[in-house]
Every structure is written in C-alpha cells, then in structure tokens.
Design an enzyme around this catalytic site. Structure first.
Site, PDB file in Angstrom:
ATOM      1  N   ALA A  57       0.832  -1.199   0.000  1.00  0.00           N
ATOM      2  CA  ALA A  57       0.000   0.000   0.000  1.00  0.00           C
ATOM      3  C   ALA A  57       0.867   1.249   0.000  1.00  0.00           C
ATOM      4  O   ALA A  57       0.565   2.236  -0.682  1.00  0.00           O
ATOM      5  CB  ALA A  57      -0.931   0.007   1.209  1.00  0.00           C
ATOM      6  N   ARG A  88      -7.285   6.389  -3.503  1.00  0.00           N
ATOM      7  CA  ARG A  88      -6.488   7.345  -2.724  1.00  0.00           C
ATOM      8  C   ARG A  88      -6.663   8.803  -3.131  1.00  0.00           C
ATOM      9  O   ARG A  88      -5.945   9.663  -2.687  1.00  0.00           O
ATOM     10  CB  ARG A  88      -5.014   6.953  -2.717  1.00  0.00           C
ATOM     11  CG  ARG A  88      -4.684   6.174  -1.463  1.00  0.00           C
ATOM     12  CD  ARG A  88      -3.212   6.133  -1.156  1.00  0.00           C
ATOM     13  NE  ARG A  88      -2.764   7.202  -0.300  1.00  0.00           N
ATOM     14  CZ  ARG A  88      -1.961   8.163  -0.661  1.00  0.00           C
ATOM     15  NH1 ARG A  88      -1.508   8.226  -1.880  1.00  0.00           N
ATOM     16  NH2 ARG A  88      -1.603   9.092   0.190  1.00  0.00           N
ATOM     17  N   HIS A 187       7.203   2.835   1.266  1.00  0.00           N
ATOM     18  CA  HIS A 187       7.710   4.137   0.816  1.00  0.00           C
ATOM     19  C   HIS A 187       9.190   3.998   0.464  1.00  0.00           C
ATOM     20  O   HIS A 187       9.645   4.441  -0.578  1.00  0.00           O
ATOM     21  CB  HIS A 187       7.591   5.188   1.922  1.00  0.00           C
ATOM     22  CG  HIS A 187       6.198   5.400   2.427  1.00  0.00           C
ATOM     23  ND1 HIS A 187       5.936   5.759   3.729  1.00  0.00           N
ATOM     24  CD2 HIS A 187       4.993   5.315   1.820  1.00  0.00           C
ATOM     25  CE1 HIS A 187       4.624   5.888   3.895  1.00  0.00           C
ATOM     26  NE2 HIS A 187       4.030   5.612   2.756  1.00  0.00           N
TER      27      HIS A 187
HETATM   28  S1  SF4 Z   1       1.848  11.135   6.172  1.00  0.00           S
HETATM   29 FE1  SF4 Z   1       2.332  11.202   4.053  1.00  0.00          FE
HETATM   30  S2  SF4 Z   1       2.666   9.304   3.195  1.00  0.00           S
HETATM   31 FE2  SF4 Z   1       1.970   9.848   4.938  1.00  0.00          FE
HETATM   32  S3  SF4 Z   1      -0.328   9.071   4.826  1.00  0.00           S
HETATM   33 FE3  SF4 Z   1       0.035  10.872   5.147  1.00  0.00          FE
HETATM   34  S4  SF4 Z   1       0.400  11.638   3.102  1.00  0.00           S
HETATM   35 FE4  SF4 Z   1       0.598   9.638   3.144  1.00  0.00          FE
END
Ligand code: SF4
Ligand code: SF4
Lengths: 531, 460
Positions: A57, A88, A187
């Site tokens: 994800a 999203r 990430h």
């Molecule tokens: S903190 Fe950044 S990567 Fe993080 S959910 Fe939120 S937008 Fe997404």
C-alpha cells in the site's frame, strides 16, 4: 483525567505481554525542551485492531499511485490491485485530452492457483506485453504482492527482460505486504526504485530561474494544484513533484533542480537524501499545511535562492494571500476557538495539521502516527540512535555515490553555512511543537481510541476511514486526513481557508445535537405520567 | 475522457486483467462473519489485507467494520503464522471480548501452508478460548474464486462448526442468504414474518451494518444470527438457499450433516425469482401466501404496466456477482428490456448455463462472460462497439457512465459514492419496485436532459 492515569488504566486491559509492548508506544509528553524517546515503527501485536496497512500500500498506493503516465501492474491475486484502484484521491490533470493517463485503470495479473504452484513469471511477462500492446505506455511498474516473493517469482528479472523486449522503461518493486511493519517500508522501497531506475534519465529541466522539486506531496483533493498556483505566482518553477500530479518525465529530470523541498518527511526523505549524495541537491523540510506555515516555507525557499527580486515577490504574494486568509479566520475563529482536536494519521499529517488547528484556536490534546518512525516524533537528530531491528533490516538501504557526470554542488560550503538557519537535512519532528502533558500514542489501537474519546470527548477526531464511523457513532465528528472526506485542497492558502470552513462545518453541525429523541431527552414526562 | 485509453479494438488477452469485476476471497468471509452476532472476523495474514477489506466494506456501508489481523511480518512468513494466530486469539478475547472469532486466511497464510485447523485446535487445547466462546475458521485463498467464494466458504464453515441435529425437529425453515445488503436481509425477514413462517436466517447483517446513531459505538451491534440459532439449523424442517454461488455448499453440507433437505433458489431479485422464493417458502412451511404479499406483487405489476414503454427494448450492460446478475438479468427480460452485455469476474460454469437459459430466447444477441479477464475493460469495449442505454453495477461504472454519457444504476459491491443501498432493498416485490424506480429515474432524467426543447414532456 490525568494522562498518566489514563495510560495506566488503558494498559490494564491488555494481557501483560501486550501491555509491556504498548507501554513504550504511549507517552505523556514532557515538553519541547525535554523530549523523551518513544517506541515507533515496530510490529503491531497480532490481534490488535490497528490503523496500519501494508508495504504494498505504501509503495504502489502512496508513492507511485499519483503518477499518471505509468502503467502500474500489480503482480498477484486480484484483491491487492482492486483495493488500490482509485481509492487514494490523487487528482491529476493531463495537459491535453490525448495526454496519457492510466490512473483510472487497475492492472493485475490475477494470479490463479496454478500460478502459485508453477510460478507466475510467464503470466507476468505476457501481461506486460498485453499492457504494452493496448496502452503503449512509456513505463511499466511491477508491484509484488504477498505470495510473489514466497513462490520465488523474480519480478526484477522479468522487468529487465521485458524492458529489453518492449523497449520501454520497466522496473519492479519487491513490496510484498509482509515486509516491514507498515506502509512505511513500502515508501522506502518505492524511493529506492525511483533512484535506481528513473531519476537522472533526462537532462532537460523545466524552464525557469528557480527550479525546485516538491517531495512528499501527493495531490490529495487537489493540494498539488494549489501549491502549483502559489509557486507559479511567486515565479518559482516546479521541476518535479514526488508525486502529486506528476509524470514520469518529471521524475526523470528531478536531478536538474536547484533544491529539494520535503513535505512528508516519512514517505520521501530517502529520495531527498540520495539525491543530495548523488547529484548535490540540498534539501530542507517545508510545510504547506497551514497559512503561516506556508508563508514560512515560501520564505525559506526565497532565502535559499537569496535573490532580492524573488524575496520581494514572495512577500507580495504572502501579503496578498494572507489578507484573504485573515478574513476567513476572523469570521470562523469565534466558532472554533478553544475547541479540542486529536490527530492519529499517517507519518506526517498528524503533525502538519496541528498548524491548521492552531490557526483556528483549537488545541491538540493527543496525537500520534500510524506508521511514523522515531525521527518523525523526536526529530532527525535521533536517527543515529535508532536501533535497526529485523523488520527494518529487510528493507534495502541503497548506497549511492556522487554521480561522476551529474553531481554538481548547488552551493559552496560557505554559502550553505551562511544559510544554516534554513536547517538543511533537518526535521524537528512532531514533539518539538506539542504542548507539555499531551498524550502521544504511536500505532493507536482501536481500544485506545475508544478510551481517548470516552474520557476526553474531543470536539474533532482526525483519523482514517476505518475509524470514521466508530468515532461518529460515539457522537464525535471524525475528519479524515487521508481522504479529506472528499474535500480539499487543504494545502497552501486557499487550502487553509477550505479547511477552516470544513472544520467550522463539522464542529458546528446541527444534527449532532439531535441524537437523543425528545422522549429520551426528557424522562421527566415519563415520571409525571408514572406519578 | 477518464478512460481515454479504452478503444473498441478487442484483443484476446491471456494474462492481463484490467478493471476487475471481482475482488478477493477474504472480504467475502469478513462480510459473512459480520452476520453472526457478537463475532469478530479475523484475518490471518499480513495486516494490509485486513486493512483493505475493512476499508472497502466501510466505504460501502458507511458503518464501523471491526476486524482484527494476525499482522504477519517477514519472520512469520518464513516460520509460519502459528505464533501470530495464537497470540491474536489471546489478545482478542482479552481486549475485544467477542462471543466468537471467525478466522479466514489470506493468500499469504495459504501460500506458506499454515494449517489453520490445527492452529485453531491448538488454541482451544491451550485454553486460549474462554468457556462459552467460540473460534471458527475457513480457508479463503485469494488465488481461487473471488470475494463470492470467500463468502460461501465462511457461510459453509458456520454450518460445519455449529449446525447440529438433536432429538427433536423444530418447526422452522433455514434461510441461507447470499451476498446482499443489510436492507435486503431485513426485507427477506419481513417477508417471512408477513407469511407467518418461523425462520433462522444466516448470515444476517441487518442491525449490524445499518445501525442507528445513538451516541454509543456498539462494538457488537444487536443484529446477526446467534450461535444457538446456528446450532438449531440442524433441527430445521428444511433449508432454502438464496443464491447458489454463495449458499449451495452450505446447504449441501447441512443436508449431509443433519439431513435437512434444501431448495436452491436464485436471490429473490425481480418478479419471477421472488415468486419462486415465496412459493418455496410457503411450501416449506406449509403456509398459505397471505393476501398482503399478493398485493405487494400486484403493486409491482401495476407500476410496470404503467411505465413499460420507457423500459421496453432498452439495452443494458451489467457487471457484478453471479447470484445478483442472474435474477437481475431475468427481471430485465421480464420487463422486455435487453440485457446485452454481462460480465462477472467470479468463475463458475453455472453462470453461463443460467444466463443461457434466461437469455437465449429473448435476447439471443447477448454477450456474457465470467471468470478470469471477464472485466470492466472488456465490458467497456463491448459498449464502445455498440452502445447501451443503461449500465447496472457498482460505483466503478461511473467512469464508463460519464465517458459514454450512459446512466448508471448502482447495484452491487462496492457502492462508495451514493447512499441508500443498505437501507432500501432490491429483493422481494418492494425491492423490485425500488429497482424499477431507479432505472426509470435514470432513463427519464437523461431523456429530460438531452431531448430537444420542444419535446420536453410534463407528464411521462
Ligand atoms: S503522512 Fe504522508 S505518506 Fe503519509 S499518509 Fe500521510 S500523506 Fe501519506
Ligand atoms: S494479498 Fe491476497 S488476500 Fe490480501 S488483499 Fe491481496 S489478494 Fe487479497
């Protein structure tokens, strides 16, 4: 209730082994000048109802999802691709009706049991060929889901072979859901692949005098559009965005920028770090959530370039925009002032959105990340002290070196020194800006969430869709900070105004006051009848 | 154009699925398990699957969807998930205190070969399941079947774990419901009550996923079939299965295990399927169909006769799940509409056979496909080749609908952008009226919007 007591009460409910682990992830903050370590980025205990998702994800959904001209092919059984299909809210705006845009499509190899038994590589190759035949994309990304690694499919080898055969850029991600402990690992994996396979492919930068890359901005609800508007107004050119409203070309030319600015530190700091080493581009943290924070971030960028014209222009823009923001605040703040928020989301938003609440006169009593690391709480200075556990060790740490051809320092050592105040490579984390006595909870469990609400009755609770209706059933409005409840943009100046309006709307919604039926609210009548 | 890369040129794909008309097994198991009172569904795998499934269900119902996960990491994937599941069971009973945990697997735990049956037994043997509480499980490998299969597997496991035959038969009929909305389950129960038939219905998600706002979050809402009820299904007079893809396995098992005969029907969507259901229920219980139900039927027919001309001959494209699509297609044929394109990602030969029966005479030109690569991309390509007047399916159809300017009636899973599906049924005669109303509104709204000004009619 005293937060220490709250913590003890909550822990009592857990079996002792569980309590011991949760104990370290729940902390009563001792103030910005006395930041204590918190446990973060560790496994969620089995059986605990968590907010977290998986590595895939974070990789496919978060980092690569917002790029419109790449075919994101999910190698696995159907579900993983289905759930990441248009869920999203990354908006995108292709320049012409013919410009490629694959974001409305879900691509999957839909693995069947025979593929699990005999391997799925042949099917994956064929799927690449079919995607190429039908869509002629300039790139295909292949995403591995849980079974793929286990059955030994080598997506990287397939990617190399197909790249050769089809003559387009094809690369794979080993982002199986079980790697790491949350989206965060995904990430990192996505960041690595972009550095390895994409960044640096074309030397044609965006036109403009001040070229920056915006990192960690995903264009939820049109945030990126608002930032593009502001930067444009200031005369700053956006060379590439990672990855809201982005294209592959933007990634390919990312190394041509003068500066990297980082929004969501958690999801993208790796790219910033690697690009600095490889290409000599300095980076610093910015925050465009909150009007004051946006102004501050613009000033940082102007100071970096040091050009007086730019500084003047930025001040003009800030003055103009803040005037509008102020009008909105003056109108709304009397209705929000003194109210209380709690934020449990993501890896940066639980921090950034406190800015907006402050502007509304609302305080944050409790906050925490879903998949942050210690540095997102305590600041990057603690990075050297973070112990690398087995789960983190699984995620590849790329070692990058200065590119012999393309490394170009943007500033001299002295220049950087003179600009020290910009805090290059720095991020102070959430705790530095939170009040003493607040409750900090990492990877909040459902049980803890209910107890927070039961005891403290916040005026608004910020989390995600899985939490939304539980909290609302308790009579407290929940603001989704992943999807914005299909509102936004919330970034920049116009975004701030949108947020004020939306918070005003939800904390003052009439219907919340009507939950009790008249006959439930007035037992007196019953009593009278009885008498 | 949103789906700007979709063309009318259809190629024979062998490997690539684009815009699926199905999802994976566990979400079906999770949904079915929520139809047991006091149950916490548990996903045995890594936490992403559970998060996705909860999210998808939540977006559809706009209600809390509680479920837990074994939170696998790389270690568990190598050494097996037994430790995770055992710890999960202990933690769940301590913290969330359900009456029952219903475990389903994911492709991860299936691929590594976890023996959930053995692990569950170990949990019981180790005393991790408190007295009076239950732990059930089913296997839901996502590389087999679809979300529909997962639903069927969880329903079957309810029979396997609970249905028992005692010395005395009970004067009750089992209704096994396929994957429908809480509103539909409520409507099916209402019909049975109206007929004076005592039923045990499972699963039952009404009063679980359509709960009122009270200011309190009931972790285990009042709805759902209870465990004593499930146990008693073995003593029932007979069983009616509604939707063969979702309920046939369970009905067969119940027959084998407890000798309870069953009647396998389509979901009561539309006129004929509802007729069949009412007839079957009246026979099974030995009761007359009350006049009130005949009147409901009459109102439906009346509505259709009034508005038939707007439905007649309209070409329709549908996608979704077999148990919904088969009776729905049949209903469209009853209305003299033309269901010309039908896809379902859910595999199974029954689908083709049933649709052939429904369509061969009246709509011989119809195209339908199910299983791998029977996806919405193909459906859209068919539409590009020859358009339709109406699309029926889940929210993902909105992109085709907008690009082609064809109205979309939302039926199926997931519906993420409109409300009403969990409150207003599509089953039974009333449900059929609801469906006809929806279709007409869409067709007539478009007519009003696009027809020449001089053709705008006040009365239609
Ligand atoms: S903190 Fe950044 S990567 Fe993080 S959910 Fe939120 S937008 Fe997404
Ligand atoms: S890994 Fe399997 S069970 Fe999990 S979401 Fe993907 S397809 Fe479904």
């Amino acid at each position: 209730m005293d937060p220490q007591r709250w913590k003890q009460e909550v822990l009592k409910k857990y079996p002792s082994k569980v309590a011991k682990k949760r104990e370290k992830s729940i902390m009563v903050h001792e103030g910005a000048d006395n930041i204590k370590p918190i446990q973060a980025n560790v496994r969620t205990i089995p059986g605990i109802i968590t907010q977290r998702g998986c590595t895939y994800a974070g990789c496919k959904g978060v980092v690569l999802g917002p790029t419109r001209d790449i075919v994101n092919l999910v190698h696995g059984p159907i579900g993983c691709s289905f759930y990441a299909w248009l869920t999203r809210r990354n908006q995108t705006l292709p320049p012409t009706p013919d410009s490629p845009n694959y974001m409305m499509y879900s691509f999957s190899t839909d693995m069947q049991d025979s593929n699990i038994v005999f391997g799925g590589e042949i099917k994956l190759k064929q799927a690449c060929r079919e995607a190429f035949e039908l869509f002629k994309p300039k790139a295909i990304g292949i995403f591995s889901t849980c079974p793929v690694g286990l059955i030994g499919d080598d997506v990287h080898a397939v990617a190399r072979e197909m790249k050769e055969e089809l003559g387009i850029n094809i690369f794979g991600f080993s982002c199986e859901g079980y790697k790491g402990v949350s989206q965060s690992a995904g990430h990192h994996i996505a960041n690595n692949a972009l550095v390895k396979h994409v960044i640096g492919l074309t030397d044609k930068a965006v036109e403009g005098k001040y070229k920056i890359n915006m990192l960690g901005e995903y264009n939820i609800g049109g945030d990126a559009f608002e930032l593009e508007r502001i930067l444009d107004k200031c005369g700053i050119s956006l060379n590439s965005s990672f990855s809201g409203n982005s294209t592959m070309e933007q990634f390919e030319r990312a190394h041509m920028a003068d500066l990297n600015v980082v929004m969501c530190h958690r999801s993208i700091n790796y790219v910033a770090e690697m690009m600095e080493k490889k290409y000599g581009i300095p980076w610093f943290k910015v925050n465009f959530i909150g009007a004051e924070a946006s102004a501050k971030s613009l000033r940082k960028i102007a100071d970096y370039f040091g050009d007086q014209d730019l500084k003047n222009r930025v001040e003009e823009v800030i003055a103009e925009e803040l005037a509008i923001v102020k009008k909105s605040i003056d109108e709304i703040k009397p209705r929000t002032d003194g109210k209380m928020a709690m934020l449990f989301v993501g890896g940066s938003r639980a921090h950034h959105y406190q800015e907006l609440f402050n502007e509304l006169g609302m305080s944050t009593l409790s906050a925490g990340y879903e998949f942050g690391h210690r540095d997102d709480y305590e600041g990057r200075r603690v990075i050297p002290t973070i112990t690398i556990d087995a789960d983190s060790r699984n995620i590849e740490e790329l070692t990058v070196e200065a590119d012999p051809m393309k490394f170009k320092p943007r500033k001299t050592e002295e220049e950087l020194k003179a600009l020290e105040a910009l805090d290059f490579n720095g991020y102070d984390g959430m705790l530095a800006e939170m009040a003493k006595g607040t409750l900090i909870i990492d990877d909040l469990s459902h049980y803890e969430m209910e107890k927070l609400i039961e005891i403290y009755h916040p005026d608004v609770f910020c989390a995600g869709i899985k939490e939304k209706y539980c909290v609302q059933k308790m009579g407290i409005p929940l603001k989704q900070l992943h999807s914005y409840d299909y509102g936004g943009p919330y970034a920049g100046f116009e975004g701030a105004v949108n947020f004020y309006k939306d918070i005003d709307m939800i904390v003052n919604t009439s219907i919340w006051k009507m939950i009790k039926a008249p006959w439930e609210a007035e037992p007196v009548i019953e009593a009278e009848y009885a008498a | 154009m949103l789906l700007r890369h979709t063309t009318d040129k259809i190629i024979d794909r062998e490997a690539l699925t684009i815009n699926p008309a199905k999802t994976c097994q566990p979400i079906g198991a999770m949904y079915a398990a929520l139809g047991i009172h006091g149950c916490l569904p548990h996903s045995h795998g890594s936490q992403g699957c559970c998060s996705y499934h909860r999210t998808a269900l939540t977006r559809h119902y706009k209600e809390p969807v509680m479920a837990s996960t074994s939170s696998f990491t790389e270690g568990s994937s190598v050494f097996g998930g037994q430790a995770n599941l055992l710890q999960a069971v202990e933690t769940i009973f301590a913290v969330y205190n359900p009456d029952i945990i219903a475990v389903h697997t994911t492709c991860l735990s299936e691929t590594i070969g976890d023996d959930v049956n053995q692990i569950a037994q170990k949990a019981r043997d180790d005393g991790k399941v408190p007295a009076g509480k239950y732990l059930i499980h089913c296997n839901t490998p996502s590389y087999v079947g679809s979300h529909v299969t997962g639903y069927a597997n969880m329903v079957t496991s309810m029979v396997k774990h609970f249905s028992a035959r005692s010395a005395t038969r009970k004067n009750q009929v089992n209704l096994i419901t396929g994957w429908v909305e809480p509103s539909d389950m409520r409507e099916i129960k209402r019909l049975a009550t109206e007929m004076g038939v005592k039923i045990v219905m499972f699963p039952d998600t009404s009063d679980v996923l359509d709960t009122p706002m009270t200011g309190k979050h009931e972790f285990y809402p009042k709805g759902g079939v209870t465990i004593p009820e499930l146990i008693s299904t073995g003593d029932s007079k007979s069983t009616i299965g509604l939707g063969p893809f979702c309920t046939e396995d369970a009905a067969v098992l119940l027959d084998n295990k407890c000798k309870v005969k069953f009647d396998m029907l389509e979901l009561p969507i539309g006129l004929k399927a509802t007729d069949n259901f009412i007839t079957s229920l009246s026979r099974a219980a030995g009761v007359q169909v009350p006049e009130s139900i005949t009147a409901e039927r009459g109102r439906l027919i009346d509505m259709v006769t009034d508005m038939h001309k707007y439905l007649y001959g309209k070409r329709v494209a549908l996608y979704g799940d077999p148990d919904t699509l088969v009776p729905l297609t049949e209903f469209l044929v009853t209305l003299d509409m033309k269901p010309v394109y039908i896809v379902s990602g859910t595999p199974g030969k029954k689908f083709e056979a049933s649709l052939t029966k429904v369509l061969s005479k009246k709509v011989p030109e119809a195209k339908f496909k199910n299983g791998e690569r029977a996806d919405m991309y193909l459906l859209h390509q068919w539409i590009k080749n020859e358009p339709v007047d109406l699309i029926i399916g889940n929210s993902y159809g909105k992109y085709i609908s907008r690009d082609e300017d064809i109205p979309l009636v939302r039926v199926g899973f997931p519906i993420t952008d409109r409300v009403g599906h969990s409150y207003f049924p599509i089953v039974g005669y009333n449900g059929a009226m609801n469906l006809v109303t929806k279709m007409l509104n869409m067709i007539l709204d478009k007519e009003d919007r696009v027809c020449p000004e001089e053709k705008v009619e006040l009365t239609m």
